[in-house]
Design a protein around this motif. Structure first.
Motif, PDB file in Angstrom:
ATOM      1  N   ALA A  70      -3.009  -5.949   1.375  1.00 54.38           N
ATOM      2  CA  ALA A  70      -2.905  -5.523  -0.023  1.00 54.38           C
ATOM      3  C   ALA A  70      -4.283  -5.478  -0.676  1.00 54.38           C
ATOM      4  N   ALA A  71      -5.095  -6.500  -0.415  1.00 47.49           N
ATOM      5  CA  ALA A  71      -6.443  -6.527  -0.987  1.00 47.49           C
ATOM      6  C   ALA A  71      -7.291  -5.381  -0.437  1.00 47.49           C
ATOM      7  N   ARG A  72      -7.195  -5.149   0.866  1.00 47.92           N
ATOM      8  CA  ARG A  72      -8.003  -4.079   1.478  1.00 47.92           C
ATOM      9  C   ARG A  72      -7.520  -2.703   1.029  1.00 47.92           C
ATOM     10  N   THR A  73      -6.215  -2.556   0.830  1.00 47.60           N
ATOM     11  CA  THR A  73      -5.689  -1.287   0.329  1.00 47.60           C
ATOM     12  C   THR A  73      -6.260  -0.978  -1.045  1.00 47.60           C
ATOM     13  N   ARG A  74      -6.287  -1.975  -1.916  1.00 47.67           N
ATOM     14  CA  ARG A  74      -6.853  -1.766  -3.251  1.00 47.67           C
ATOM     15  C   ARG A  74      -8.334  -1.410  -3.168  1.00 47.67           C
ATOM     16  N   GLU A  75      -9.067  -2.068  -2.280  1.00 46.23           N
ATOM     17  CA  GLU A  75     -10.487  -1.764  -2.109  1.00 46.23           C
ATOM     18  C   GLU A  75     -10.676  -0.322  -1.638  1.00 46.23           C
ATOM     19  N   PHE A  76      -9.882   0.085  -0.650  1.00 44.09           N
ATOM     20  CA  PHE A  76     -10.005   1.440  -0.115  1.00 44.09           C
ATOM     21  C   PHE A  76      -9.669   2.473  -1.183  1.00 44.09           C
ATOM     22  N   CYS A  77      -8.620   2.219  -1.937  1.00 52.19           N
ATOM     23  CA  CYS A  77      -8.241   3.147  -3.013  1.00 52.19           C
ATOM     24  C   CYS A  77      -9.362   3.259  -4.051  1.00 52.19           C
ATOM     25  N   THR A  78      -9.967   2.135  -4.403  1.00 48.00           N
ATOM     26  CA  THR A  78     -11.068   2.139  -5.368  1.00 48.00           C
ATOM     27  C   THR A  78     -12.248   2.938  -4.825  1.00 48.00           C
ATOM     28  N   GLU A  79     -12.572   2.718  -3.552  1.00 46.66           N
ATOM     29  CA  GLU A  79     -13.706   3.406  -2.934  1.00 46.66           C
ATOM     30  C   GLU A  79     -13.509   4.915  -2.890  1.00 46.66           C
ATOM     31  N   HIS A  80     -12.262   5.374  -2.773  1.00 47.75           N
ATOM     32  CA  HIS A  80     -11.997   6.791  -2.565  1.00 47.75           C
ATOM     33  C   HIS A  80     -11.319   7.463  -3.759  1.00 47.75           C
ATOM     34  N   GLY A  81     -11.267   6.775  -4.874  1.00 50.76           N
ATOM     35  CA  GLY A  81     -10.699   7.380  -6.075  1.00 50.76           C
ATOM     36  C   GLY A  81      -9.221   7.651  -5.996  1.00 50.76           C
ATOM     37  N   ILE A  82      -8.506   6.869  -5.195  1.00 49.45           N
ATOM     38  CA  ILE A  82      -7.054   7.024  -5.073  1.00 49.45           C
ATOM     39  C   ILE A  82      -6.395   6.127  -6.113  1.00 49.45           C
ATOM     40  N   PRO A  83      -5.533   6.668  -6.960  1.00 51.43           N
ATOM     41  CA  PRO A  83      -4.960   5.841  -8.030  1.00 51.43           C
ATOM     42  C   PRO A  83      -4.042   4.748  -7.486  1.00 51.43           C
ATOM     43  N   PHE A  84      -4.085   3.587  -8.117  1.00 56.83           N
ATOM     44  CA  PHE A  84      -3.130   2.515  -7.850  1.00 56.83           C
ATOM     45  C   PHE A  84      -2.936   1.740  -9.142  1.00 56.83           C
ATOM     46  N   SER A  85      -1.850   1.002  -9.203  1.00 58.61           N
ATOM     47  CA  SER A  85      -1.532   0.233 -10.402  1.00 58.61           C
ATOM     48  C   SER A  85      -0.892  -1.083 -10.001  1.00 58.61           C
ATOM     49  N   ASP A  86      -1.341  -2.176 -10.603  1.00 54.66           N
ATOM     50  CA  ASP A  86      -0.771  -3.494 -10.335  1.00 54.66           C
ATOM     51  C   ASP A  86       0.362  -3.751 -11.324  1.00 54.66           C
ATOM     52  N   THR A  87       1.538  -3.320 -10.940  1.00 55.06           N
ATOM     53  CA  THR A  87       2.706  -3.363 -11.815  1.00 55.06           C
ATOM     54  C   THR A  87       3.378  -4.730 -11.843  1.00 55.06           C
ATOM     55  N   GLY A  88       3.269  -5.496 -10.744  1.00 58.04           N
ATOM     56  CA  GLY A  88       4.102  -6.682 -10.583  1.00 58.04           C
ATOM     57  C   GLY A  88       5.517  -6.291 -10.203  1.00 58.04           C
ATOM     58  N   LYS A  89       6.287  -7.291  -9.797  1.00 60.15           N
ATOM     59  CA  LYS A  89       7.658  -7.047  -9.347  1.00 60.15           C
ATOM     60  C   LYS A  89       8.556  -8.190  -9.798  1.00 60.15           C
ATOM     61  N   LEU A  90       9.791  -7.845 -10.170  1.00 62.56           N
ATOM     62  CA  LEU A  90      10.815  -8.826 -10.483  1.00 62.56           C
ATOM     63  C   LEU A  90      11.931  -8.739  -9.450  1.00 62.56           C
ATOM     64  N   VAL A  91      12.207  -9.845  -8.767  1.00 60.18           N
ATOM     65  CA  VAL A  91      13.347  -9.939  -7.869  1.00 60.18           C
ATOM     66  C   VAL A  91      14.476 -10.590  -8.650  1.00 60.18           C
ATOM     67  N   ASN A 382       7.081  -1.277  16.846  1.00 59.87           N
ATOM     68  CA  ASN A 382       7.782  -1.523  15.589  1.00 59.87           C
ATOM     69  C   ASN A 382       6.738  -1.859  14.535  1.00 59.87           C
ATOM     70  N   ALA A 383       6.718  -1.060  13.494  1.00 53.76           N
ATOM     71  CA  ALA A 383       5.782  -1.293  12.390  1.00 53.76           C
ATOM     72  C   ALA A 383       6.538  -1.108  11.078  1.00 53.76           C
ATOM     73  N   PRO A 384       7.413  -2.070  10.752  1.00 56.46           N
ATOM     74  CA  PRO A 384       8.247  -1.935   9.562  1.00 56.46           C
ATOM     75  C   PRO A 384       7.465  -2.251   8.293  1.00 56.46           C
ATOM     76  N   SER A 385       8.097  -2.019   7.160  1.00 54.39           N
ATOM     77  CA  SER A 385       7.504  -2.451   5.895  1.00 54.39           C
ATOM     78  C   SER A 385       7.166  -3.938   6.004  1.00 54.39           C
ATOM     79  N   PRO A 386       5.942  -4.332   5.647  1.00 51.61           N
ATOM     80  CA  PRO A 386       4.932  -3.647   4.840  1.00 51.61           C
ATOM     81  C   PRO A 386       3.814  -3.016   5.657  1.00 51.61           C
ATOM     82  N   ALA A 387       4.131  -2.149   6.616  1.00 53.74           N
ATOM     83  CA  ALA A 387       3.105  -1.584   7.475  1.00 53.74           C
ATOM     84  C   ALA A 387       2.081  -0.772   6.677  1.00 53.74           C
ATOM     85  N   ALA A 388       2.519  -0.024   5.680  1.00 55.42           N
ATOM     86  CA  ALA A 388       1.553   0.755   4.901  1.00 55.42           C
ATOM     87  C   ALA A 388       0.588  -0.172   4.166  1.00 55.42           C
ATOM     88  N   THR A 389       1.131  -1.186   3.510  1.00 55.22           N
ATOM     89  CA  THR A 389       0.290  -2.167   2.822  1.00 55.22           C
ATOM     90  C   THR A 389      -0.673  -2.834   3.793  1.00 55.22           C
TER      91      THR A 389
END
Length: 406
Positions: A70-91, A382-389
């Motif tokens: 998650a931390a590296r994804t945010r760094e990569f998005c910042t480096e490449h101008g890809i939008p992201f938002s820290d929304t938080g989550k409620l379970v 097998n690469a299930p969620s959270p594989a993208a993260t």
């Protein structure tokens, strides 16, 4: 002979090629992808969530990789101008049984080092006026992004570092020798047709086709054989007038016996809100339209004993998912448990996704990442969620394994 060929242009495959080139500048690296563009399957059809790691068993690969990823994804998005938002989550727990499960989930999340806030039903309503429940868990570190955009950026990075990305190129055979691995290829963005490539190492990140390519390398037979069982994840999108119905992501408490998180409300990076996904057995691995059937995929499901064991174990859940798939009213009831004011008119069409779920011969649903290897190949089975993260630490792990296999 190439140094490394990576099969698969999803986020895990591209991150793996990127990691090879980061470690070995100037290496001869090729990515082959059978579709005309990268991120055409699981990566481009998910919810876009940057997961925090709340669900995963402490010490598992999922738990280990998710926080770092998650931390590296945010760094990569910042480096490449890809939008992201820290929304938080409620379970959100809506029954006494779910309240008990939520307590267990809270302990697990804390063991994974996450920042959490437990909420009563009244506190939940104060935070999210349109959401109701008996209790909730606020997970601070959850966010959203555009993973298809991340894949395009990764492909550009691979090419900029001297690698190649060939689309419209399908793998037809894998033949491993003492000095290298020969891949039979079909197609090619340059119109080359049938051809081949030879590499010292091959990494296969084939997602929905992982079992078939593993079989080509001889690592998917006998008692340890697995099959990819496709589960359609169907979504709806709320109308723009409902775009402010929630300020965070809203998830139900998941069933711990199943590898799915339940139908949730997800804010998207384009400002919308999606509803979903469910988990319906798919009869076509790459058929995104409802009712799609692929005879080869269907035959593979029917021949594999693990499919029937899954059906015997989870038949009630399977029937319920199928019912709700064909009935918008049934699907709506799942959401109204925690967001009661939504109506049928709020459920607008949205493209489906398909999850590649590895299942063993005894019917075990593989919950964690699964790799298999030969001397010169590594297969991501097998690469299930959270594989993208988690794509960046997964890639590091894959390259470690590939190096160890040398």
């Amino acid at each position: 002979m190439r140094d490394v060929v990576v099969v698969g242009g999803g986020i895990v495959g591209l991150a793996t090629a990127y990691e090879v080139l980061r470690r070995r500048p100037g290496a001869d690296v090729l990515v082959v992808e059978k579709e005309a563009e990268v991120a055409r399957h699981q990566t481009g059809h998910n919810s876009g969530v940057i997961h925090a790691g709340v669900y995963y068993a402490p010490g598992s690969l999922k738990a280990r990789f998710c926080t770092e990823g998650a931390a590296r994804t945010r760094e990569f998005c910042t480096e490449h101008g890809i939008p992201f938002s820290d929304t938080g989550k409620l379970v959100v727990a809506t029954t006494p049984v779910e309240v008990a499960r939520l307590a267990d989930l809270t302990e697990r999340a804390r063991a994974n080092g996450l920042a959490l806030t437990s909420l009563t039903g009244a506190e939940l309503r104060e935070r999210e006026p349109h959401v109701s429940g008996l209790a909730a868990l606020h997970v601070h570190a959850t966010g959203i992004t555009d993973y298809a955009a991340a894949c395009r950026a990764l492909a550009s990075e691979v090419v900029a570092a001297g690698g190649e990305v060939h689309t419209s190129t399908a793998v037809t055979s894998i033949d491993e020798g003492t000095d290298g691995v020969r891949l039979g290829l079909d197609g090619g963005s340059d119109g080359s047709g049938a051809t081949s490539e030879t590499a010292r190492r091959v990494v296969v990140c084939a997602g929905l086709q992982a079992d078939r390519l593993a079989a080509m390398s001889g690592v998917n037979d006998g008692p340890d054989a697995f099959r990819i069982v496709p589960f359609r994840g169907e979504y709806f999108r709320l109308p723009a007038s409902r775009g402010d119905i929630v300020s965070t992501l809203i998830y139900p408490v998941p069933d711990p016996e199943l590898p799915f998180l339940g139908v949730h409300l997800t804010r998207t990076i384009d400002g919308g809100v999606t509803v979903g996904p469910n988990a319906v057995l798919g009869l076509s691995r790459e058929g995104y339209r409802k009712g799609s059937v692929d005879l080869r995929d269907l035959a593979d499901l029917a021949r594999f004993p693990g499919t029937w064991q899954v059906a015997r174990t989870h038949w009630r859940t399977g029937l319920a998912e199928q019912r709700d798939s064909w009935s918008r009213r049934g699907y709506l009831r799942l959401v109204q448990r925690y967001c009661p004011e939504l109506t049928l008119d709020d459920l607008l069409p949205e493209p489906a996704g398909i999850r590649a779920q590895a299942v063993l011969r005894d019917g075990t649903l593989v919950h964690d990442f699964l790799l298999r290897r030969t001397e010169r190949t590594v297969h991501v089975c097998n690469a299930p969620s959270p594989a993208a993260t988690s794509a960046f630490p997964i890639a590091r792990h894959i390259v470690d394994v590939a190096t160890a296999a040398a």
